[in-house]
Design an enzyme around this catalytic site. Sequence first.
Site, PDB file in Angstrom:
ATOM      1  N   GLY A 109       0.811  -1.216   0.000  1.00 27.19           N
ATOM      2  CA  GLY A 109       0.000   0.000   0.000  1.00 27.19           C
ATOM      3  C   GLY A 109       0.838   1.258   0.000  1.00 27.19           C
ATOM      4  O   GLY A 109       0.398   2.309  -0.486  1.00 27.19           O
ATOM      5  N   GLU A 134       2.429  -8.186  -1.889  1.00 27.95           N
ATOM      6  CA  GLU A 134       1.264  -8.732  -1.189  1.00 27.95           C
ATOM      7  C   GLU A 134       1.074 -10.225  -1.418  1.00 27.95           C
ATOM      8  O   GLU A 134       0.557 -10.937  -0.555  1.00 27.95           O
ATOM      9  CB  GLU A 134      -0.011  -7.987  -1.625  1.00 27.95           C
ATOM     10  CG  GLU A 134      -0.124  -6.576  -1.081  1.00 27.95           C
ATOM     11  CD  GLU A 134       0.474  -5.525  -2.004  1.00 27.95           C
ATOM     12  OE1 GLU A 134       0.123  -4.341  -1.868  1.00 27.95           O
ATOM     13  OE2 GLU A 134       1.289  -5.892  -2.875  1.00 27.95           O
ATOM     14  N   ASP A 293       7.609 -12.254  15.522  1.00 32.12           N
ATOM     15  CA  ASP A 293       7.707 -12.416  16.976  1.00 32.12           C
ATOM     16  C   ASP A 293       8.925 -13.255  17.343  1.00 32.12           C
ATOM     17  O   ASP A 293       9.630 -12.965  18.321  1.00 32.12           O
ATOM     18  CB  ASP A 293       6.438 -13.080  17.519  1.00 32.12           C
ATOM     19  CG  ASP A 293       5.274 -12.113  17.598  1.00 32.12           C
ATOM     20  OD1 ASP A 293       5.503 -10.892  17.469  1.00 32.12           O
ATOM     21  OD2 ASP A 293       4.134 -12.576  17.779  1.00 32.12           O
ATOM     22  N   VAL A 396      31.026 -31.119  16.050  1.00 34.70           N
ATOM     23  CA  VAL A 396      31.812 -32.289  15.674  1.00 34.70           C
ATOM     24  C   VAL A 396      30.868 -33.427  15.309  1.00 34.70           C
ATOM     25  O   VAL A 396      29.647 -33.319  15.427  1.00 34.70           O
ATOM     26  CB  VAL A 396      32.767 -32.714  16.807  1.00 34.70           C
ATOM     27  CG1 VAL A 396      33.768 -31.609  17.090  1.00 34.70           C
ATOM     28  CG2 VAL A 396      31.986 -33.059  18.082  1.00 34.70           C
ATOM     29  N   GLU A 398      28.484 -36.615  14.881  1.00 39.88           N
ATOM     30  CA  GLU A 398      27.319 -36.944  15.699  1.00 39.88           C
ATOM     31  C   GLU A 398      27.495 -38.291  16.417  1.00 39.88           C
ATOM     32  O   GLU A 398      26.750 -39.238  16.184  1.00 39.88           O
ATOM     33  CB  GLU A 398      26.069 -36.957  14.796  1.00 39.88           C
ATOM     34  CG  GLU A 398      24.753 -36.924  15.539  1.00 39.88           C
ATOM     35  CD  GLU A 398      24.284 -35.535  15.919  1.00 39.88           C
ATOM     36  OE1 GLU A 398      23.090 -35.371  16.171  1.00 39.88           O
ATOM     37  OE2 GLU A 398      25.104 -34.595  15.969  1.00 39.88           O
ATOM     38  N   SER A 425      21.362 -32.825  15.980  1.00 38.11           N
ATOM     39  CA  SER A 425      19.996 -32.959  15.490  1.00 38.11           C
ATOM     40  C   SER A 425      19.258 -34.113  16.154  1.00 38.11           C
ATOM     41  O   SER A 425      18.050 -34.236  15.986  1.00 38.11           O
ATOM     42  CB  SER A 425      19.997 -33.168  13.971  1.00 38.11           C
ATOM     43  OG  SER A 425      20.756 -34.317  13.629  1.00 38.11           O
TER      44      SER A 425
END
Length: 707
Positions: A109, A134, A293, A396, A398, A425
């Site tokens: 706008g 938009e 947020d 390092v 996993e 993870s």
Amino acid sequence: MIDYRVDDDGIAIVTWNNPDSPVNTLTDASLAAYETAMDRALADTAVRGIVVTSAKRDFIAGADVHNFLAARSVQELEARSRRASALIRRLETAGKPLVAAINGTALGGGLEITLGCHHRIAADNPKTRLGLPEVTLGVLPGAGGTQRLPRLIGIRAAVPLMAEGKRLPVADALKAGIVHAVVPADQLIDQARAWILAGGEALQPWDRKGFRLPGGDLTHPGLQEFMSVVIAKVHERTAGNYPAPLNILSCVYEGTGSPIDAGLDIESRYFGVTAATVQAENLIRSGFLALNDARKLKARPKDVPKAEFRKVGVLGAGLMGSGIAHACASAGLETVLLDREQALAERGKAHAEKLLGREVERGRLDADGRAAVLARITPTADYATLAGCELVIGAVFEQREIKAEATRRTAEATGPDVLFGSNTSTLPITGLAEHWPRPDNFIGLHFFSPVHRMALVEVIRGRQTSDACLAQALDFVARIGKTPVVVNDSRGFFTSRVFTTYFEEGMALLAEGVAPALIENAGRQTGMPLGPLAVADEVALDLLHKVITQTRADLGNAYTAPASAPVIELFVEKLGRVGKKAGKGFYDYADGQRRLWPGLAEQFPVAATQPDVAAVKQRLLHIQALEAMRCLDQGVVGSTTDADVASLLGWGFPPWTGGVLSYVDTVGLDRFVAECESLAAHAGDRFAPPDSLRKLAGSGRSLRDAR
């Protein structure tokens, strides 16, 4: 909200200046104030012209999207569009020359306000962006943008800007013809005044007698072909999940063949229909407001002073570690990149240098900037170099033993008061924290690959992680320009645990005899970035095999194998096809191409009867939402909003859904529960809806409002 003055030459300076916000936005109140100021200038016979500008850093950031969520009926939203559109139309035909002095970014706008002016001058600011984005919020320009922009620069140039939501630097906007001039910032108002004083005409091109669209109208065969191609590309890109792009094209197609006032009427009707869709609500609520947020650290403990970081350490110089080092150094932090050998650390820095080289090639960084970032990365094999770091990130390999050793050696070099963030993870943070002298100062920082592209960092709070540690970790994530989502410790945390269900379900479908191409096409048609089998190849089947093996060992008799386990074991143990990194998995990878492996038909014969694509899509999305709901019930993730943000940024869950738990409301909670019960009856108990959802069914409440 609007400052007003008239100078000695009879030029009114109308300045947008919202006192309650760092940016100007279009709201009912600001538009009413703008209308009052403009009417004052139009009614004053001493005023010969009007300059519209802003006192903020940017011009106008666009409409306040909260208004779109407050008004959800087609009629209300259409009326909102008509009010704004009518105001801009009345001003551009009122007979006094209007100049937009665009001092900073003007989007949506905000740009439409400027298009309603007779002349547009922009300040020469490299950070300024102009556009009608938009579509990225699931809506379309509703204050004349779809009608004025094509009439200003032509259909070929205007359509991609609106249908793709592109944002142009001022230099590109000048070339496109959106602005008439770009001038030094300190000359902006003077140049705007000069145009009026030189006799600037209060007449828009489309109001001139005999006006023709630049580049021709849609009766031209070339433009008809152009629109056909664009429509096909939009269908391919959106898979029918997003109404806004096609409705923008409809506005252009129908509106530009009519007089401007009829075109504006068409636009308002399409705006109401589009903005009222569930896709628009989802994109605004989750894809815009919730993400903002998260970036503003709404989850941060409030009573902890903000942490300042100057020097950080990264353990492990592989692709993940070097990517993290690149992100830290690019954010201005001195970065120690450590590996077990100097040569490995040097190789990690070379990877960061390669990433910076790409930024130089794309014009995002100059040679001096690249050199400065590289100078902040110190490759080393000596833990003593970590002295003075405020934060060390363990990236390092996993394996618990390797991570434990790196953690202990770091503590010896830095002392116990340094913040330690483990990039993992799958491995629970609480267990890893046992090897740090202060478990309260240990937290999980799960980055996503490739780090330079992925915005999310999953911040995992262990059982002993303190509020101070959490707050400082969030400060760090914001410092390097990433978006955090806080989750609680558990096996697989939130993102890995939920995302895994997507490609596991793809493998389960394959084992059932569903055609591989159908599985992959259905995955992409949901809006996921890749089909589930392609994702499994990217993750690497041998890694998935190791996770299954480790989890089985950890849980013993409590372990339940996923439906994908037999498929993974076949590919890893017998076929030796472990994924993309080996050039062969569910796909063959050669000559830069990816093709489904022909041998799949022998290993998994295609059933005579195939499900329709809608049924496959349903399974692929429902299974992810169910696992996310289990995480919410177990306290792994704190809210539906956190789950949605993590899914949108972490693994590309389809944005049109609003995120992995907003998807439940998009389907409809009662319908979702019924569909899951049906799926559980014929596909397995993994589809059984949790009791929390069953209890909500029939209540008339949405999941988002209830949780």
